[in-house]
Design a protein around this motif. Structure first.
Motif, PDB file in Angstrom:
ATOM      1  N   ARG A  58      71.200  42.139 119.110  1.00 55.50           N
ATOM      2  CA  ARG A  58      70.418  43.375 119.095  1.00 55.50           C
ATOM      3  C   ARG A  58      69.048  43.130 118.476  1.00 55.50           C
ATOM      4  O   ARG A  58      68.877  42.238 117.645  1.00 55.50           O
ATOM      5  N   TRP A  59      68.076  43.931 118.906  1.00 58.64           N
ATOM      6  CA  TRP A  59      66.753  43.923 118.292  1.00 58.64           C
ATOM      7  C   TRP A  59      66.740  44.937 117.160  1.00 58.64           C
ATOM      8  O   TRP A  59      67.154  46.080 117.339  1.00 58.64           O
ATOM      9  N   GLN A  60      66.282  44.515 115.994  1.00 59.05           N
ATOM     10  CA  GLN A  60      66.260  45.371 114.811  1.00 59.05           C
ATOM     11  C   GLN A  60      64.828  45.528 114.307  1.00 59.05           C
ATOM     12  O   GLN A  60      64.131  44.535 114.074  1.00 59.05           O
ATOM     13  N   PRO A  61      64.351  46.759 114.142  1.00 61.49           N
ATOM     14  CA  PRO A  61      63.022  46.950 113.548  1.00 61.49           C
ATOM     15  C   PRO A  61      62.996  46.474 112.099  1.00 61.49           C
ATOM     16  O   PRO A  61      63.957  46.673 111.352  1.00 61.49           O
ATOM     17  N   VAL A  62      61.905  45.834 111.710  1.00 58.72           N
ATOM     18  CA  VAL A  62      61.693  45.433 110.321  1.00 58.72           C
ATOM     19  C   VAL A  62      60.272  45.829 109.936  1.00 58.72           C
ATOM     20  O   VAL A  62      59.433  46.096 110.796  1.00 58.72           O
ATOM     21  N   HIS A  65      63.541  53.578 118.411  1.00 56.73           N
ATOM     22  CA  HIS A  65      62.431  54.313 117.811  1.00 56.73           C
ATOM     23  C   HIS A  65      62.914  55.168 116.641  1.00 56.73           C
ATOM     24  O   HIS A  65      62.199  55.327 115.641  1.00 56.73           O
ATOM     25  N   GLU A  66      64.118  55.712 116.734  1.00 57.29           N
ATOM     26  CA  GLU A  66      64.677  56.488 115.625  1.00 57.29           C
ATOM     27  C   GLU A  66      64.988  55.578 114.439  1.00 57.29           C
ATOM     28  O   GLU A  66      64.797  55.964 113.282  1.00 57.29           O
ATOM     29  N   ILE A  67      65.460  54.377 114.730  1.00 54.88           N
ATOM     30  CA  ILE A  67      65.707  53.409 113.658  1.00 54.88           C
ATOM     31  C   ILE A  67      64.394  53.042 112.981  1.00 54.88           C
ATOM     32  O   ILE A  67      64.303  52.963 111.752  1.00 54.88           O
ATOM     33  N   ALA A  68      63.355  52.835 113.789  1.00 55.90           N
ATOM     34  CA  ALA A  68      62.041  52.487 113.244  1.00 55.90           C
ATOM     35  C   ALA A  68      61.483  53.616 112.382  1.00 55.90           C
ATOM     36  O   ALA A  68      60.842  53.365 111.356  1.00 55.90           O
ATOM     37  N   SER A  69      61.730  54.860 112.773  1.00 54.31           N
ATOM     38  CA  SER A  69      61.267  56.002 111.979  1.00 54.31           C
ATOM     39  C   SER A  69      61.952  56.032 110.618  1.00 54.31           C
ATOM     40  O   SER A  69      61.319  56.291 109.590  1.00 54.31           O
ATOM     41  N   ALA A  70      63.261  55.763 110.610  1.00 57.10           N
ATOM     42  CA  ALA A  70      63.996  55.722 109.344  1.00 57.10           C
ATOM     43  C   ALA A  70      63.486  54.587 108.465  1.00 57.10           C
ATOM     44  O   ALA A  70      63.305  54.747 107.250  1.00 57.10           O
ATOM     45  N   LEU A  71      63.238  53.447 109.076  1.00 59.05           N
ATOM     46  CA  LEU A  71      62.721  52.299 108.332  1.00 59.05           C
ATOM     47  C   LEU A  71      61.355  52.605 107.731  1.00 59.05           C
ATOM     48  O   LEU A  71      61.084  52.283 106.570  1.00 59.05           O
ATOM     49  N   GLY A 119      88.125  52.144 119.275  1.00 59.13           N
ATOM     50  CA  GLY A 119      88.599  53.026 118.225  1.00 59.13           C
ATOM     51  C   GLY A 119      87.658  54.175 117.926  1.00 59.13           C
ATOM     52  O   GLY A 119      87.957  55.036 117.103  1.00 59.13           O
ATOM     53  N   ASP A 120      86.493  54.210 118.570  1.00 59.12           N
ATOM     54  CA  ASP A 120      85.522  55.259 118.302  1.00 59.12           C
ATOM     55  C   ASP A 120      85.948  56.579 118.926  1.00 59.12           C
ATOM     56  O   ASP A 120      86.598  56.622 119.965  1.00 59.12           O
ATOM     57  N   SER A 121      85.537  57.658 118.306  1.00 61.90           N
ATOM     58  CA  SER A 121      85.801  58.981 118.854  1.00 61.90           C
ATOM     59  C   SER A 121      84.802  59.283 119.952  1.00 61.90           C
ATOM     60  O   SER A 121      83.798  58.595 120.126  1.00 61.90           O
ATOM     61  N   ALA A 122      85.072  60.350 120.709  1.00 56.59           N
ATOM     62  CA  ALA A 122      84.152  60.741 121.777  1.00 56.59           C
ATOM     63  C   ALA A 122      82.792  61.117 121.205  1.00 56.59           C
ATOM     64  O   ALA A 122      81.749  60.829 121.794  1.00 56.59           O
ATOM     65  N   THR A 123      82.793  61.747 120.022  1.00 55.58           N
ATOM     66  CA  THR A 123      81.528  62.136 119.393  1.00 55.58           C
ATOM     67  C   THR A 123      80.681  60.915 119.088  1.00 55.58           C
ATOM     68  O   THR A 123      79.479  60.880 119.352  1.00 55.58           O
ATOM     69  N   THR A 124      81.323  59.873 118.535  1.00 54.45           N
ATOM     70  CA  THR A 124      80.595  58.647 118.218  1.00 54.45           C
ATOM     71  C   THR A 124      80.067  57.977 119.472  1.00 54.45           C
ATOM     72  O   THR A 124      78.943  57.487 119.520  1.00 54.45           O
ATOM     73  N   THR A 125      80.885  57.973 120.523  1.00 54.94           N
ATOM     74  CA  THR A 125      80.500  57.310 121.765  1.00 54.94           C
ATOM     75  C   THR A 125      79.244  57.918 122.361  1.00 54.94           C
ATOM     76  O   THR A 125      78.369  57.211 122.863  1.00 54.94           O
ATOM     77  N   TYR A 126      79.126  59.247 122.298  1.00 51.30           N
ATOM     78  CA  TYR A 126      77.999  59.914 122.939  1.00 51.30           C
ATOM     79  C   TYR A 126      76.856  60.230 121.980  1.00 51.30           C
ATOM     80  O   TYR A 126      75.863  60.819 122.377  1.00 51.30           O
ATOM     81  N   THR A 127      77.011  59.863 120.712  1.00 54.84           N
ATOM     82  CA  THR A 127      75.951  60.092 119.738  1.00 54.84           C
ATOM     83  C   THR A 127      75.352  58.749 119.357  1.00 54.84           C
ATOM     84  O   THR A 127      75.907  58.024 118.542  1.00 54.84           O
ATOM     85  N   ARG A 128      74.240  58.418 119.971  1.00 53.17           N
ATOM     86  CA  ARG A 128      73.610  57.130 119.736  1.00 53.17           C
ATOM     87  C   ARG A 128      72.146  57.331 119.373  1.00 53.17           C
ATOM     88  O   ARG A 128      71.520  58.300 119.787  1.00 53.17           O
ATOM     89  N   ALA A 129      71.620  56.398 118.604  1.00 47.76           N
ATOM     90  CA  ALA A 129      70.221  56.483 118.177  1.00 47.76           C
ATOM     91  C   ALA A 129      69.411  55.408 118.889  1.00 47.76           C
ATOM     92  O   ALA A 129      69.905  54.315 119.167  1.00 47.76           O
ATOM     93  N   SER A 130      68.160  55.732 119.173  1.00 42.43           N
ATOM     94  CA  SER A 130      67.274  54.782 119.838  1.00 42.43           C
ATOM     95  C   SER A 130      66.611  53.872 118.812  1.00 42.43           C
ATOM     96  O   SER A 130      66.629  54.137 117.605  1.00 42.43           O
TER      97      SER A 130
END
Length: 247
Positions: free
Chosen positions: A33-37, A140-146, A127-138
């Motif tokens: 995976r590509w990870q923002p730093v 860009h959202e990771i970069a905003s948190a960083l 083992g993930d729930s349906a909520t987890t499966t359909y709730t994903r972050a982009s």
């Protein structure tokens, strides 16, 4: 420090994308995976690779001062060594696991479960729930948190315009001047000097050419207002203390 040991030790200079401030991580379970730093971290990683011979060899990035690749044992005992020099590290039992847990807790509280999960590199499994499966972050959202966590705008969150813009949702429009333009495979890293700071925007080479950008060009740096507000709030929470000590 939010990455697993295997991903950190598997890093090579080719896994760094300095234009977009991303690193390519190879985690457990053959996950890639590509990870923002932060811009600061990617700069130090490049300097480390140059100074310790990793850039020339193309092998493992993290190395001892003599140029040999760092070992798992040394990585695991890093904070034991730090504790010998910094008593508060030993007293508060700071470790790589502690930093990872503390960071992810902060991200979840401020940006939600989906962003924290993606920030940590957790992937979906049976083992993930349906909520987890359909709730994903982009990414860009990771970069905003960083950016909010570090107080440094991330290149993927900074846009450029050749003049003030009206009718857009981005409220922070900072006038500045282009100080350098670096090009990679498909992207251009444009450094812009604004009042009291320097920002980097990652844009396509085509966009840079179409805008006729060059060193000395006057531009408007567009930064998301939520990113600025979160960064300011975090600075207020930190006060005058070091972040690691306060948390």
């Amino acid at each position: 420090m939010r990455h697993r040991r295997g991903g950190a030790l598997a890093l090579t200079p080719r896994n760094l994308d300095p234009d977009q401030c991303l690193i390519l991580l190879h985690d457990k379970g053959s996950t890639v995976r590509w990870q923002p730093v932060s811009p600061t971290l990617v700069t130090h990683l490049r300097d480390h690779a140059e100074q310790r011979g990793a850039a020339a060899s193309g092998g493992q990035l993290l190395r001892f001062t003599n140029g040999d690749p760092i070992t798992t044992r040394r990585y695991d005992h890093l904070f034991t060594r730090l504790g010998n020099h910094l008593p508060w590290v030993a007293t508060q039992q700071i470790s790589i696991h502690w930093l990872r847990h503390t960071t992810l807790t902060w991200v979840e509280r401020n940006f939600g479960y989906a962003v924290a999960r993606a920030f940590a590199g957790h992937t979906n499994n049976n083992g993930d729930s349906a909520t987890t499966t359909y709730t994903r972050a982009s990414i860009h959202e990771i970069a905003s948190a960083l950016a909010a966590l570090t107080g440094e705008p991330h290149p993927t969150e900074v846009s450029l315009a050749t003049g003030p813009l009206a009718g857009i949702s981005i409220r922070n429009q900072l006038p500045g001047q282009v100080t350098s333009i670096g090009t990679g495979g498909a992207m251009a890293a444009v450094k812009v000097s604004v009042e009291g700071a320097e920002l980097t925007a990652a844009i396509t080479k085509e966009a840079a050419a179409d805008s006729h950008l060059e060193v000395g060009s006057s531009v408007m740096a567009l930064v998301k207002s939520t990113e600025i507000l979160r960064s300011r709030r975090l600075q207020d929470e930190r006060g005058s203390e070091d972040f690691v000590k306060k948390v």
